[in-house]
Design a protein around this motif. Structure first.
Motif, short mmCIF file in Angstrom:
data_model
loop_
_atom_site.label_atom_id
_atom_site.label_comp_id
_atom_site.label_asym_id
_atom_site.label_seq_id
_atom_site.Cartn_x
_atom_site.Cartn_y
_atom_site.Cartn_z
N LYS A 12 0.94 -1.23 -0.09
CA LYS A 12 0.09 -0.06 -0.01
C LYS A 12 0.88 1.29 0.12
CE LYS A 12 -4.26 -1.73 -0.05
NZ LYS A 12 -4.94 -1.56 -1.46
N SER A 13 2.07 1.28 -0.27
CA SER A 13 2.77 2.21 -0.34
C SER A 13 2.78 3.08 -1.47
CB SER A 13 4.63 1.89 -0.43
OG SER A 13 5.10 3.13 -0.61
N GLY A 14 2.71 4.56 -1.55
CA GLY A 14 2.31 5.06 -2.92
C GLY A 14 3.65 5.57 -3.63
N LEU A 15 4.95 5.00 -2.98
CA LEU A 15 6.01 5.17 -3.36
C LEU A 15 6.44 4.20 -4.37
CD1 LEU A 15 7.86 6.06 -0.17
CD2 LEU A 15 6.93 8.06 -1.99
N PHE A 16 6.30 4.65 -5.97
CA PHE A 16 6.86 3.45 -6.70
C PHE A 16 7.05 4.36 -8.26
CE2 PHE A 16 2.09 3.66 -6.90
CZ PHE A 16 1.79 4.04 -8.24
N LEU A 17 7.84 3.73 -9.07
CA LEU A 17 8.35 4.55 -10.06
C LEU A 17 8.14 3.37 -11.32
CD1 LEU A 17 11.78 5.73 -8.97
CD2 LEU A 17 9.53 7.06 -9.36
N ASN A 18 7.90 4.03 -12.46
CA ASN A 18 8.00 3.17 -13.69
C ASN A 18 9.29 2.40 -13.79
OD1 ASN A 18 5.57 4.28 -14.20
ND2 ASN A 18 6.36 5.14 -16.23
N HIS A 19 9.18 1.02 -14.15
CA HIS A 19 10.45 0.10 -14.18
C HIS A 19 10.80 -0.40 -15.49
CE1 HIS A 19 12.22 -3.89 -14.03
NE2 HIS A 19 12.83 -3.34 -12.91
N SER A 20 9.73 -0.83 -16.24
CA SER A 20 9.93 -1.24 -17.77
C SER A 20 8.68 -1.35 -18.41
CB SER A 20 10.49 -2.36 -17.68
OG SER A 20 9.72 -3.49 -17.06
#
Length: 297
Positions: A12-20
């Motif tokens: 449930k973290s809102g910290l994510f980035l596009n990976h591929s």
């Protein structure tokens, strides 16, 4: 229409980035973005088809887990390996509760449950796919349901298995919590998932067949499965490799990589690379696919 997630489906973290960006080579030829959670390291398809809209992405002849009859050489090989694996799975669960009660979530056509039943297990299955569920019911009568909610509230099991199923579940946290309510105290939750940190995953890159977007909504490794253990209050008791998966995934990946080569050539290359992937794994959790054995506290 695709649904976009604002939080990691696992932590449930809102910290994510596009990976591929990965292409669905099997069906739609559409491309999908994988995001990586900065907290638990889970990779997840985002945006993704909703549960109501994902059905057509499963409608292709090569989706073997929903078929009993082989229609190609690749499918015939898959089913021969599956039959061998079923016997190994029954032997495997006998370590934890011989002739106990078993729930297989995502039971497909019911082959594994039927084999366990013949060995004395009390069995039940969950299978959302109508075609597969119909075939399973022919083997197991009323023991197969379409959702976990159809089970009786007092139904509890010694062992619950999800073999290559967890990565398909839309409501990940809610569904796992429902599943655990049907697991006895000190019972075992057995989960098999592909490993995107394996040698074959790194070798094939964006052509790795086990990305299988958008059908695979999540993409696990040892780190994200450790987060799974913590989030659901489980204890990881063991990790086992699924060594056949490296060969099968390599075979599909070879087809995605270059369809101009002959089938015989792809088979030979897949066997070589599958062997290389297994040899490169330094621990059980580093194979192409792994089985994680959790115990409920």
């Amino acid at each position: 229409m695709l649904e976009r997630l604002s939080k990691c489906p696992l932590c449930k973290s809102g910290l994510f980035l596009n990976h591929s960006e990965i292409t669905d080579y099997a069906v739609s030829k559409e491309s999908f973005i994988l995001c990586k959670c900065s907290n638990c390291q889970l990779l997840f398809t985002n945006p993704r088809p909703s549960q109501k809209e994902i059905g057509p992405y499963y409608n292709f002849p090569e989706y073997f887990s929903h078929e009993d009859n082989a229609k190609s050489l690749t499918q015939w090989i898959y089913q021969k390996v599956r039959n061998y694996s079923i016997a190994k799975k029954v032997s495997f669960i006998n370590q934890f509760s011989e002739k106990g009660s078993l729930l297989d979530y995502g039971c497909g056509t019911g082959e594994f449950l039927n084999a366990a039943k013949l060995k004395g297990w009390k069995v039940a299955g969950i299978e959302p796919n109508t075609k597969a569920r119909t075939q399973a019911k022919l083997k197991l009568q009323n023991k197969v349901k379409s959702t976990i909610s159809e089970l009786k509230k007092d139904s509890n099991f010694d062992v619950i298995t999800l073999f290559h199923v967890l990565e398909h579940i839309h409501d990940l946290r809610k569904t796992v919590k429902k599943i655990l309510k049907h697991l006895k105290s000190e019972g075992y939750l057995i989960i098999a998932v592909p490993n995107h940190q394996s040698w074959d995953a790194k070798n094939y890159g964006k052509h790795w067949a086990a990305w299988d977007v958008p059908r695979h909504l999540y993409h696990f490794d040892e780190t994200s499965m450790k987060s799974f253990e913590v989030k659901f209050g489980l204890t990881l008791k063991d990790t086992k490799p699924m060594k056949f998966d490296s060969y099968y995934v390599s075979l599909l990946s070879e087809g995605y990589l270059d369809k101009t080569t002959s089938l015989a050539s792809r088979y030979l290359t897949a066997m070589r690379k599958g062997f290389k992937s297994n040899r490169a794994a330094k621990s059980p959790g580093q194979f192409s696919s792994n089985i994680f054995v959790f115990q409920k506290k």
